[in-house]
Design an enzyme around this catalytic site. Structure first.
Site, PDB file in Angstrom:
ATOM      1  N   SER A   1       0.816  -1.146   0.158  1.00 39.00           N
ATOM      2  CA  SER A   1       0.003   0.112  -0.118  1.00 39.00           C
ATOM      3  C   SER A   1       0.897   1.291  -0.078  1.00 39.00           C
ATOM      4  O   SER A   1       1.612   1.303   0.837  1.00 39.00           O
ATOM      5  CB  SER A   1      -0.803   0.052   1.382  1.00 39.00           C
ATOM      6  OG  SER A   1      -1.652  -1.015   1.261  1.00 39.00           O
TER       7      SER A   1
ATOM      8  N   CYS B   1      -7.188  -0.486   7.445  1.00 37.92           N
ATOM      9  CA  CYS B   1      -6.025  -1.294   6.462  1.00 37.92           C
ATOM     10  C   CYS B   1      -5.244  -2.174   7.421  1.00 37.92           C
ATOM     11  O   CYS B   1      -5.047  -2.020   8.667  1.00 37.92           O
ATOM     12  CB  CYS B   1      -5.234  -0.111   5.955  1.00 37.92           C
ATOM     13  SG  CYS B   1      -3.791  -0.802   5.040  1.00 37.92           S
TER      14      CYS B   1
ATOM     15  N   ASP C   1      -8.568  -2.186   3.057  1.00 38.85           N
ATOM     16  CA  ASP C   1      -7.188  -2.394   2.139  1.00 38.85           C
ATOM     17  C   ASP C   1      -6.660  -3.227   3.058  1.00 38.85           C
ATOM     18  O   ASP C   1      -5.763  -2.950   3.902  1.00 38.85           O
ATOM     19  CB  ASP C   1      -6.658  -1.189   1.793  1.00 38.85           C
ATOM     20  CG  ASP C   1      -5.367  -1.494   1.207  1.00 38.85           C
ATOM     21  OD1 ASP C   1      -5.267  -2.245   0.610  1.00 38.85           O
ATOM     22  OD2 ASP C   1      -4.261  -0.466   1.357  1.00 38.85           O
TER      23      ASP C   1
ATOM     24  N   TRP D   1      -4.627  -7.439   3.804  1.00 37.93           N
ATOM     25  CA  TRP D   1      -4.370  -8.543   3.330  1.00 37.93           C
ATOM     26  C   TRP D   1      -3.865  -9.542   4.430  1.00 37.93           C
ATOM     27  O   TRP D   1      -3.985  -9.475   5.496  1.00 37.93           O
ATOM     28  CB  TRP D   1      -2.952  -7.954   2.652  1.00 37.93           C
ATOM     29  CG  TRP D   1      -1.646  -7.238   3.479  1.00 37.93           C
ATOM     30  CD1 TRP D   1      -0.981  -7.861   4.557  1.00 37.93           C
ATOM     31  CD2 TRP D   1      -2.074  -5.936   3.762  1.00 37.93           C
ATOM     32  NE1 TRP D   1      -0.571  -7.049   5.116  1.00 37.93           N
ATOM     33  CE2 TRP D   1      -0.682  -5.698   4.804  1.00 37.93           C
ATOM     34  CE3 TRP D   1      -2.563  -4.829   3.418  1.00 37.93           C
ATOM     35  CZ2 TRP D   1      -0.363  -4.569   5.083  1.00 37.93           C
ATOM     36  CZ3 TRP D   1      -1.942  -3.538   3.599  1.00 37.93           C
ATOM     37  CH2 TRP D   1      -1.066  -3.401   4.560  1.00 37.93           C
TER      38      TRP D   1
HETATM   39  P1  FAD Z   1       6.495 -14.306   1.398  1.00 37.05           P
HETATM   40  O1  FAD Z   1       7.812 -15.072   1.018  1.00 37.05           O
HETATM   41  O2  FAD Z   1       5.645 -14.081   0.385  1.00 37.05           O
HETATM   42  O3  FAD Z   1       5.923 -15.062   2.539  1.00 37.05           O
HETATM   43  C1  FAD Z   1       4.714 -14.741   3.026  1.00 37.05           C
HETATM   44  C2  FAD Z   1       4.017 -15.530   3.971  1.00 37.05           C
HETATM   45  O4  FAD Z   1       3.839 -16.548   3.462  1.00 37.05           O
HETATM   46  C3  FAD Z   1       5.057 -16.065   5.192  1.00 37.05           C
HETATM   47  O5  FAD Z   1       5.143 -15.328   6.326  1.00 37.05           O
HETATM   48  C4  FAD Z   1       4.531 -17.339   5.535  1.00 37.05           C
HETATM   49  O6  FAD Z   1       3.183 -17.096   6.140  1.00 37.05           O
HETATM   50  C5  FAD Z   1       4.035 -17.874   4.146  1.00 37.05           C
HETATM   51  N1  FAD Z   1       5.029 -18.741   3.354  1.00 37.05           N
HETATM   52  C6  FAD Z   1       5.921 -18.447   2.594  1.00 37.05           C
HETATM   53  N2  FAD Z   1       6.644 -19.471   2.137  1.00 37.05           N
HETATM   54  C7  FAD Z   1       6.344 -20.580   3.054  1.00 37.05           C
HETATM   55  C8  FAD Z   1       6.768 -22.070   3.016  1.00 37.05           C
HETATM   56  N3  FAD Z   1       7.660 -22.438   2.386  1.00 37.05           N
HETATM   57  N4  FAD Z   1       6.080 -22.726   4.098  1.00 37.05           N
HETATM   58  C9  FAD Z   1       4.949 -22.071   4.862  1.00 37.05           C
HETATM   59  N5  FAD Z   1       4.447 -20.802   4.724  1.00 37.05           N
HETATM   60  C10 FAD Z   1       5.265 -19.839   3.738  1.00 37.05           C
HETATM   61  N6  FAD Z   1       2.952  -5.510   3.691  1.00 37.05           N
HETATM   62  C11 FAD Z   1       3.619  -4.543   4.179  1.00 37.05           C
HETATM   63  O7  FAD Z   1       4.523  -4.922   5.020  1.00 37.05           O
HETATM   64  N7  FAD Z   1       3.288  -3.348   3.867  1.00 37.05           N
HETATM   65  C12 FAD Z   1       2.302  -2.843   3.355  1.00 37.05           C
HETATM   66  O8  FAD Z   1       1.711  -1.777   3.008  1.00 37.05           O
HETATM   67  C13 FAD Z   1       1.592  -4.054   2.572  1.00 37.05           C
HETATM   68  N8  FAD Z   1       0.394  -3.681   1.783  1.00 37.05           N
HETATM   69  C14 FAD Z   1      -0.219  -4.733   0.958  1.00 37.05           C
HETATM   70  C15 FAD Z   1      -1.109  -4.396   0.117  1.00 37.05           C
HETATM   71  C16 FAD Z   1      -1.804  -5.681  -0.598  1.00 37.05           C
HETATM   72  C17 FAD Z   1      -3.132  -5.273  -1.289  1.00 37.05           C
HETATM   73  C18 FAD Z   1      -1.495  -6.977  -0.285  1.00 37.05           C
HETATM   74  C19 FAD Z   1      -2.081  -8.097  -1.106  1.00 37.05           C
HETATM   75  C20 FAD Z   1      -0.344  -7.191   0.568  1.00 37.05           C
HETATM   76  C21 FAD Z   1       0.259  -6.027   1.153  1.00 37.05           C
HETATM   77  N9  FAD Z   1       1.264  -6.453   1.993  1.00 37.05           N
HETATM   78  C22 FAD Z   1       1.958  -5.318   2.597  1.00 37.05           C
HETATM   79  C23 FAD Z   1       2.043  -7.788   2.213  1.00 37.05           C
HETATM   80  C24 FAD Z   1       3.137  -7.854   1.090  1.00 37.05           C
HETATM   81  O9  FAD Z   1       2.493  -8.127  -0.064  1.00 37.05           O
HETATM   82  C25 FAD Z   1       4.050  -9.186   1.259  1.00 37.05           C
HETATM   83  O10 FAD Z   1       2.948 -10.509   1.469  1.00 37.05           O
HETATM   84  C26 FAD Z   1       4.683  -9.093   2.648  1.00 37.05           C
HETATM   85  O11 FAD Z   1       5.695  -8.358   2.484  1.00 37.05           O
HETATM   86  C27 FAD Z   1       5.479 -10.657   2.725  1.00 37.05           C
HETATM   87  O12 FAD Z   1       6.267 -10.864   1.250  1.00 37.05           O
HETATM   88  P2  FAD Z   1       7.457 -11.528   1.340  1.00 37.05           P
HETATM   89  O13 FAD Z   1       7.852 -12.070   0.044  1.00 37.05           O
HETATM   90  O14 FAD Z   1       8.806 -10.967   2.082  1.00 37.05           O
HETATM   91  O15 FAD Z   1       7.059 -12.855   1.954  1.00 37.05           O
END
Ligand code: FAD
Length: 689
Positions: A449, A642, A687, A689
């Site tokens: 966001s 949010c 908003d 997630w």
């Molecule tokens: P990822 O690698 O995608 O992992 C995310 C989660 O998936 C993990 O914590 C775990 O629970 C699960 N996971 C992943 N791999 C495994 C596995 N092998 N086994 C089991 N579980 C697993 N985030 C913010 O910090 N700020 C924002 O403003 C924000 N805004 C968003 C707005 C929208 C519309 C959406 C959809 C999401 C938003 N998010 C926000 C969340 C963000 O998009 C990400 O999901 C978040 O930052 C995590 O991403 P990552 O790639 O670091 O983690």
């Protein structure tokens, strides 16, 4: 169709019979087979038909599986259905993006064929971006089909599965509404319309439980015989002996041709990221095992625009350690830079990344190698186990939901880690690379966001992201999120660390051909409906604990700038919550500065969950302010939530209903009705997630 270079190479190889091309491990699979996920731009052919019937006929298919997908899961399920339909029942399947076809001749699809819909519901009951036109068409009031049958869709056999989240008000509304609309027009549903629930964390199991009775029903309806499922690769892989990773035509992570040529041009979107310079980045807080980033991304060199409340998508890269682990597991580490071409072995399948490329680039830039693994994929891989013991264990994991959960899910294992532990370190060299392209989902951009105001800084987008890191019981190393740790590495680089390795993770931080050097990050913008009222004098109430505060930083800054421009703004209340004032309180100083400009019109209400003897959450603060909230809503205040969808957003919704009921002396059901109407009128926006 004209021959492209690869066709010629394949043809030449066959004609000359050059055995060298086909020696073990060099070309996997030449059998015909369907599907794959879509890759726009890389190998889409010009002049493709948008006519479903024509497409089915010309490709000899009798089963088309459409997906409406936002984050790739629905697309992945569609591919899996295609694969299973083919291998178990001999269906001639193809996967299709809803966006790529027209629907006015759905009624011309003959009844010996079946159409499957795998439909995710997005946000407030909305279709995914690629399903908007389809949805509007089939659910439209005065939809008309070409053939003039009565009822119009009397010939159409369909199957439906929805992906939703029960924490949202409009749970699985896409699949429900589409099913209803198709049936209204006389279409025949086969099996139940399935519903997967991300809110309960059971999506995968819901899908698996739904598909077996569905296949049974389809078998009966279409008179299909089940056969022993044999693996047939969808992609052929050819090693390109004349090319190296430095050859100019070889993709080493570039998302498309323009990027390969070094001349990326807009429009920048979900198929074409903008490689944006990072102007500024710092940590908002950093305590023992948690940290949170603020990052400013400069879009002035692009034609990208945004509005306060929109989302920015970040295209991550996998950490080197996980790339190595993956390549080693499949015996590919030594040839990681070998150039290969990947060719779909039949016309309706699409290679999900551009080629020629290298194993390293595919795994690093295009595959979601760290994500949870589906039980079905584990069952598929059993056939390629290095020994009988591993094979038995894989079959057990694939077939037993509870065993799988206890061995895999709770430890957050990814594919390479699972296989390594199953085979006790033996490599899995029998797995065809095609099976990995099919079974590992495409690396997805992550959304954030936007936390800046477009009025204040139209060409600079800020991100507020908490770095994803979890200690996992029974595992010696913590789990790390893909995108946020990559962003953390970029932050370190931007602040002068030449080779950042946050938490011991390293990244190809300068990107393919060093084109991300000078600290760039690939992004695109997604427009959202999460918006300030167009009339700035309207009061706003914002609930944003943790990083849920991100868009509200933008909202507050927008109002500060409106006042600076001489406008009048309405009451602005922000409910913010975190653990401790001294630990993870985001943007403390900025709120004080806002207060100086907005005066009594701005109020920050705080809830700390670990600062005193009692845990306080934003919902409780909201309840305490019941009278003010009600008064503001009577003045047509906009209400925004949010952050955490699973608990917080749902509770806030309930608390608001209670507040209205108490304050207005009306029954709770009536109050809930009012909250619903507020949502429908966009006066209540989420908003989450
Ligand atoms: P990822 O690698 O995608 O992992 C995310 C989660 O998936 C993990 O914590 C775990 O629970 C699960 N996971 C992943 N791999 C495994 C596995 N092998 N086994 C089991 N579980 C697993 N985030 C913010 O910090 N700020 C924002 O403003 C924000 N805004 C968003 C707005 C929208 C519309 C959406 C959809 C999401 C938003 N998010 C926000 C969340 C963000 O998009 C990400 O999901 C978040 O930052 C995590 O991403 P990552 O790639 O670091 O983690």
């Amino acid at each position: 169709a004209e021959l492209d270079t690869l066709d010629i190479i394949v043809l030449a190889a066959i004609l000359l019979g050059t055995a060298a091309y086909f020696t073990k491990g060099k070309l996997w699979g030449v059998t015909k087979d369907p599907y794959a996920s879509s890759f726009a731009g890389a190998n889409g052919k010009a002049g493709k038909t948008r006519n479903i019937v024509e497409k089915l006929e010309e490709s000899g298919k009798n089963c088309i599986i459409f997906y409406g997908s936002q984050t790739g899961t629905a697309e992945d399920y569609a591919s899996r259905l295609a694969k299973e339909g083919k291998s178990r029942f001999g269906l001639e399947t193809m996967v299709a993006d809803l966006e790529e076809f027209d629907y006015d001749n759905l009624d011309a699809i003959p009844n010996d064929k079946v159409v499957m819909f795998v439909l995710a519901t997005y946000g407030e009951g909305e279709p995914t971006d690629n399903a908007v036109d389809f949805y509007e068409f089939v659910t439209g009031e005065d939809v008309s089909f070409n053939e003039g049958n009565d009822p119009p869709l009397n010939n159409l056999n369909f199957v439906a599965f929805g992906l939703g989240n029960n924490t949202y008000e409009h749970y699985n509304s896409m699949v429900r509404n589409v099913t209803k609309a198709l049936e209204k027009h006389g279409a025949h549903r086969i099996g139940e319309a399935g519903e997967g629930d991300d809110g309960a964390g059971t999506m995968e199991e819901d899908f698996l439980a739904w598909k077996d009775p569905m296949w049974k029903a389809l078998q009966e309806k279409m008179g299909l015989d089940e056969r022993e499922a044999v693996y047939e690769p969808i992609f052929g892989i050819v090693e390109r002996e004349t090319l190296t990773k430095d050859s100019p035509e070889v993709y080493v992570g570039e998302p498309n041709k323009m990027h390969l040529d070094g001349t990326p041009k807009g429009p920048f979107n979900a198929h074409n990221p903008y490689i944006a310079p990072i102007a500024k980045s710092y940590e908002l807080f950093s305590v023992k095992d948690r940290n949170c980033l603020h990052m400013e991304v400069d879009i002035s060199g692009s034609n990208l625009t945004y509005q306060t409340g929109d989302h920015i998508a970040v295209w991550p890269t996998n950490p080197g350690e996980e790339v190595d682990h993956f390549l080693t597991t499949f015996g590919l580490a030594d040839k990681r830079h070998q150039v290969i071409s990947v060719k779909a072995l039949e016309p309706t399948a699409k290679v999900p990344f551009p080629t020629p490329t290298t194993f390293d680039a595919i795994v690093r830039y295009h595959m979601e190698i760290c994500a949870p693994v589906s039980r079905q994929f584990i069952a598929t891989l059993a056939a390629f186990a290095p020994d009988e013991e591993s094979k038995a264990e894989m079959t057990k994991l694939g077939g037993d939901k509870d065993y799988f959960h206890q061995k895999i899910n709770v430890h957050h294992l990814n594919i390479a880690r699972i296989l390594k532990s199953v085979s006790k370190g033996q490599p899995w060299t029998n797995v065809p690379f095609s099976a990995l392209i099919e079974g590992v989902t495409k690396l997805q951009p992550r959304y954030y966001s936007i936390s800046s105001s477009s009025l204040e800084q139209p060409k600079m987008i800020s991100i507020t992201a908490v770095v994803e890191r979890q200690t996992i019981p029974g595992r010696d190393d913590p789990f790390h999120g893909v995108a946020t740790n990559y962003l953390l590495a970029l932050k370190e680089k931007q602040n002068g660390e030449p080779n950042p390795t946050p938490f011991g993770l390293s990244y190809e931080i300068t990107g393919p051909r060093n084109r991300y050097d000078g600290v760039h990050v690939p992004v695109h913008v997604r427009h959202s409906n999460f918006k300030l009222p167009s009339d700035p004098t309207k009061p706003i109430i914002m609930i944003g604990p943790g990083t849920g505060v991100a868009p509200f930083r933008g909202f507050v800054r927008e109002r500060v700038n409106q006042v600076k421009n001489g406008e009048t703004v309405g009451k602005t209340i922000l409910f913010f919550g975190c653990r401790k004032r001294t630990e993870d309180f985001l943007y403390d100083k900025e709120w004080q500065e806002a207060k100086e400009v907005l005066g009594d019109n701005f109020e920050l209400v705080l809830a700390f969950s670990r600062d005193g003897p009692k845990k306080i959450y934003v919902q409780q603060r909201l309840q305490e302010r019941a009278e003010d909230i009600n008064a503001l809503l009577e003045k047509k205040a906009y209400f925004y939530v949010c952050g955490d969808a699973a608990n917080m957003a749902r509770e806030v919704n309930l608390v608001l209903g209670k507040i209205l009921s108490e304050q207005r002396g009306i029954p709770e059901t009536k109050a809930e009705e009012i909250v619903k109407n507020m949502r429908a009128a966009n006066q209540y926006q989420e908003d989450v997630w």
